[in-house]
Design a protein around this motif. Structure first.
Motif, PDB file in Angstrom:
ATOM      1  N   VAL A  29     -47.890 -45.140  17.798  1.00 58.97           N
ATOM      2  CA  VAL A  29     -49.242 -44.778  18.227  1.00 58.97           C
ATOM      3  C   VAL A  29     -49.355 -43.290  18.538  1.00 58.97           C
ATOM      4  N   GLY A  30     -48.272 -42.677  19.044  1.00 65.60           N
ATOM      5  CA  GLY A  30     -48.299 -41.243  19.273  1.00 65.60           C
ATOM      6  C   GLY A  30     -48.411 -40.474  17.980  1.00 65.60           C
ATOM      7  N   ALA A  31     -47.638 -40.884  16.979  1.00 60.85           N
ATOM      8  CA  ALA A  31     -47.701 -40.240  15.674  1.00 60.85           C
ATOM      9  C   ALA A  31     -49.066 -40.452  15.018  1.00 60.85           C
ATOM     10  N   GLN A  32     -49.651 -41.631  15.206  1.00 60.14           N
ATOM     11  CA  GLN A  32     -50.988 -41.880  14.671  1.00 60.14           C
ATOM     12  C   GLN A  32     -51.988 -40.864  15.218  1.00 60.14           C
ATOM     13  N   ALA A  33     -51.889 -40.576  16.512  1.00 53.03           N
ATOM     14  CA  ALA A  33     -52.803 -39.609  17.118  1.00 53.03           C
ATOM     15  C   ALA A  33     -52.615 -38.227  16.511  1.00 53.03           C
ATOM     16  N   VAL A  34     -51.360 -37.861  16.233  1.00 50.74           N
ATOM     17  CA  VAL A  34     -51.087 -36.569  15.600  1.00 50.74           C
ATOM     18  C   VAL A  34     -51.688 -36.527  14.199  1.00 50.74           C
ATOM     19  N   LEU A  35     -51.506 -37.593  13.438  1.00 53.41           N
ATOM     20  CA  LEU A  35     -52.043 -37.639  12.073  1.00 53.41           C
ATOM     21  C   LEU A  35     -53.563 -37.564  12.079  1.00 53.41           C
ATOM     22  N   ARG A  36     -54.198 -38.305  12.970  1.00 55.84           N
ATOM     23  CA  ARG A  36     -55.666 -38.299  13.003  1.00 55.84           C
ATOM     24  C   ARG A  36     -56.203 -36.930  13.399  1.00 55.84           C
TER      25      ARG A  36
END
Length: 380
Positions: free
Chosen positions: A30-37
């Motif tokens: 979920v942390g990486a998802q936030a970075v990607l978004r």
């Protein structure tokens, strides 16, 4: 292109510099998802590769830095059938459908070449050949692209319609000496010291992801002055080729600790490594460095290609190019002194083992401890 196991977008960012546009990103953290978004705002982010039914129409390249936890020496070494690294089979499921992409680019740790007697590579190459792919791989070092991090990774490129060999084997610059331990900073892991010591001259050893609890695991760096420092999070972001604060959006997710940024960076693909692949895809060499067939039961070499059950070793180094090298000191804007407690713990472990260290190194560590006021718990 589509990015599977996209992490914080290292492969995607490097390829984007050469015209590749991400149409879909898939990442479960979920942390990486936030970075990607935050950095790919117009690209859909899917959370689970197992639930991804198909690739977008017209996908020409699939990039997959599939999980390495089961393949690395630092991980569980469960092998290619482990719960995490076994997810590579989801990549094969997705590219099997319809016409499939023109290119498949995968990335992982070099230990996969020897784990289980090479079983991981046999699994992957067998699956690729069953799908009709010509495949090639090469272990490359991030230092070849000017980054002062000794980070080797397997880059595997495969295609049903194209030849990956001129892309990966078009050039070989050979390994180079990038520093002098007597005059340049040297990186090591202060958490080691009994059976091994990650050590790099004018570079840090391979950045680690830290613990599952979000506890950072930064390397230490002995400066020419004798001081021992550790890089900050923005320093290691740059050591991976990202901009400062690239992973800051992860902190907007409830429950994500600050130390989780270290895990995201440590698990990432160095951007310049991906950019080199993008550059080679755009303009492959006219010819590839040739290889020789390997006998059955071979050990997997540093570089090879294969098709129809025949594997060819390619005599190239991990340095395909010599990009101008950047001094490690330029990447220490956010560094801090290694604490007395950490220094004392490292010295205690070195005394328990029989490792040999570079001349003057332990003396510098001891002097650093003295300058830090010693550590009252050292005698215990």
């Amino acid at each position: 292109m589509v990015g599977l196991f996209a992490g914080i977008g290292g492969l995607e960012l490097g390829l984007a510099a050469h015209g590749w546009r991400s149409e879909l990103l898939c990442e479960i953290d979920v942390g990486a998802q936030a970075v990607l978004r935050a950095h790919f705002p117009d690209v859909p982010v899917h959370s689970d590769v197992k639930r991804l039914r198909s690739l977008p129409s017209g996908t020409e390249l699939v990039a997959a830095g599939f999980p390495c936890q089961d393949l690395s020496q630092a991980g569980r070494t469960a092998g290619i059938t482990g719960a995490r690294s076994g997810l590579v089979d989801e990549v094969f499921r997705l590219v099997r459908r319809k016409r499939g992409p023109r290119w498949l680019l995968m990335e992982n740790v070099p230990f996969m070449l020897q784990l289980g007697g090479g079983a991981a590579m046999r699994h992957i190459t067998t699956a690729l050949e069953e799908l009709g792919y010509l495949w090639a791989y090469r272990v490359v070092d991030a230092r070849a692209f000017g980054l002062p991090q000794r980070r080797e990774r397997v880059l595997m490129l495969a295609s049903r319609t194209e030849d990956p060999r001129p892309v990966l084997f078009g050039s070989d610059a050979g390994e180079r000496v990038v520093g002098d331990p007597d005059h340049d900073p040297c990186g090591f892991y202060w958490t080691e010291g009994t059976r091994g010591l990650g050590w790099a001259v004018n570079a840090v050893p391979t950045l680690k992801g830290g613990s599952a609890l979000g506890i950072a695991s930064p390397p230490a760096i002995r400066l020419p002055s004798g001081e021992i420092v550790t890089p900050g999070i923005t320093d290691v972001e740059r050591l991976q080729g990202f901009d400062r604060d690239w992973t800051t959006p992860a902190l907007d997710v409830p429950g994500v600790r600050k130390g989780h940024r270290w895990k995201l960076v440590g698990n990432a693909v160095a951007v310049r490594m991906a950019s080199w692949v993008g550059d080679q895809l755009a303009a492959p060499a006219a010819e590839a460095i040739p290889g020789d067939p390997l006998d059955p039961g071979h050990r997997w070499p540093t570089a090879a290609w294969g098709h129809a059950g025949v594997v060819h070793r390619v005599p190239v180094s991990t340095w395909p190019v010599h990009t101008p090298y950047e001094d490690l000191r330029w990447f220490l804007d956010d560094s801090r002194l290694l604490s007395a407690r950490a220094t004392a713990g490292f010295l205690r472990r070195t005394r328990m083992g029989t490792l040999r260290f570079p001349p003057g190194f332990l003396e510098d560590v001891e002097n650093h401890l003295d300058r830090m006021g010693g550590w009252r718990g050292e005698a215990a």
